[in-house]
Design a protein around this motif. Structure first.
Motif, mmCIF file in Angstrom:
data_model
loop_
_atom_site.group_PDB
_atom_site.id
_atom_site.type_symbol
_atom_site.label_atom_id
_atom_site.label_comp_id
_atom_site.label_asym_id
_atom_site.label_seq_id
_atom_site.Cartn_x
_atom_site.Cartn_y
_atom_site.Cartn_z
ATOM 1 N N PHE A 57 0.851 -1.198 0.000
ATOM 2 C CA PHE A 57 0.000 0.000 0.000
ATOM 3 C C PHE A 57 0.882 1.241 0.000
ATOM 4 N N ALA A 58 0.331 2.315 -0.521
ATOM 5 C CA ALA A 58 1.021 3.605 -0.533
ATOM 6 C C ALA A 58 0.648 4.378 0.726
ATOM 7 N N HIS A 59 1.512 5.300 1.125
ATOM 8 C CA HIS A 59 1.242 6.136 2.293
ATOM 9 C C HIS A 59 -0.099 6.855 2.125
ATOM 10 N N GLU A 60 -0.926 6.754 3.145
ATOM 11 C CA GLU A 60 -2.256 7.364 3.213
ATOM 12 C C GLU A 60 -3.239 6.810 2.181
ATOM 13 N N ALA A 61 -3.008 5.572 1.740
ATOM 14 C CA ALA A 61 -3.937 4.899 0.825
ATOM 15 C C ALA A 61 -4.750 3.866 1.606
ATOM 16 N N ARG A 62 -5.778 3.372 0.958
ATOM 17 C CA ARG A 62 -6.637 2.339 1.562
ATOM 18 C C ARG A 62 -5.889 1.011 1.607
ATOM 19 N N LEU A 63 -6.017 0.325 2.740
ATOM 20 C CA LEU A 63 -5.436 -1.009 2.886
ATOM 21 C C LEU A 63 -6.307 -2.024 2.145
ATOM 22 N N ASP A 64 -5.682 -2.970 1.501
ATOM 23 C CA ASP A 64 -6.385 -4.027 0.781
ATOM 24 C C ASP A 64 -7.112 -4.926 1.775
ATOM 25 N N ILE A 65 -8.215 -5.498 1.375
ATOM 26 C CA ILE A 65 -9.034 -6.367 2.221
ATOM 27 C C ILE A 65 -8.223 -7.518 2.811
ATOM 28 N N ARG A 66 -7.207 -8.019 2.109
ATOM 29 C CA ARG A 66 -6.442 -9.157 2.638
ATOM 30 C C ARG A 66 -5.671 -8.800 3.905
ATOM 31 N N HIS A 67 -5.470 -7.510 4.172
ATOM 32 C CA HIS A 67 -4.760 -7.077 5.376
ATOM 33 C C HIS A 67 -5.702 -6.835 6.548
ATOM 34 N N THR A 68 -7.013 -7.063 6.354
ATOM 35 C CA THR A 68 -7.992 -6.867 7.417
ATOM 36 C C THR A 68 -8.239 -8.177 8.168
ATOM 37 N N MET A 69 -9.025 -8.073 9.224
ATOM 38 C CA MET A 69 -9.372 -9.234 10.049
ATOM 39 C C MET A 69 -10.169 -10.264 9.260
ATOM 40 N N ARG A 70 -10.015 -11.512 9.638
ATOM 41 C CA ARG A 70 -10.827 -12.577 9.030
ATOM 42 C C ARG A 70 -12.312 -12.326 9.255
#
Length: 188
Positions: free
Chosen positions: A38-51
């Motif tokens: 991810f780039a600075h101040e960008a949205r995190l991809d869903i794969r980096h979120t909780m299950r």
């Protein structure tokens, strides 16, 4: 659950409460932290979120450069600046041996045994726990902070680091440099 998020919308931790704002971690020069995920101040991809919210709890790849000479190791702290609690929620806390200049995707996961990485307690368990903000609470800033340590972290009385709360570890750490990269995630 969106109703709860809307009720708590104005209740958030502050930037001053982050590890970044602590006097003992604010010394030295600022160095660069980047990610291929991810780039600075960008949205995190869903794969980096909780299950629980459809993600995989994969910590993003991180890399750093321009560290101060003679640092004793690194402390990686991942915090949710917008958590509706009494302070930021610690999503990961880890000590990294000197000489390591990057972490691969997933290297902070509880089931991962990455060389030179010592996972410590976070706000909930050990290892990276991805974002999972309350639905309707608005965007949350996730701050991936890397601190170059002036000396190894040691708790008073020789207490074990592995059992210490994040606040105890952060209180005991002394930085000689620091860097960060921020990402955002929101559940609407």
């Amino acid at each position: 659950m969106a109703v709860i998020g809307k009720i708590l919308r104005n209740r958030r931790a502050t930037a001053a409460e982050l590890a970044w704002g602590r006097a003992n971690l604010g010394a030295g020069d600022v160095f660069e932290v980047t990610s291929t995920d991810f780039a600075h101040e960008a949205r995190l991809d869903i794969r980096h979120t909780m299950r629980r919210v459809g993600g995989q709890d994969l910590s993003p790849a991180l890399a750093w450069s321009g560290l101060p000479a003679g640092y004793a190791g690194l402390l990686v702290v991942v915090e949710d600046q917008d958590a509706p609690f009494g302070g930021p929620f610690v999503h990961a806390l880890a000590l990294i041996e000197p000489g390591i200049s990057e972490l691969a995707t997933g290297a902070l996961g509880s089931g991962t045994d990455a060389e030179g990485v010592r996972l410590l307690r976070s706000s909930w368990g050990r290892g990276y726990m991805g974002p999972g903000p309350i639905r309707g609470h608005g965007p949350h800033r996730y701050v991936f902070q890397v601190f170059a340590l002036a000396e190894p972290v040691a708790l008073p009385g020789g207490r074990a680091l592995d059992a210490a709360t994040p606040h105890k570890v952060l209180d005991a750490a002394r930085a000689c440099g620091r860097g960060r990269i921020d990402g955002f995630y929101e559940r609407s």
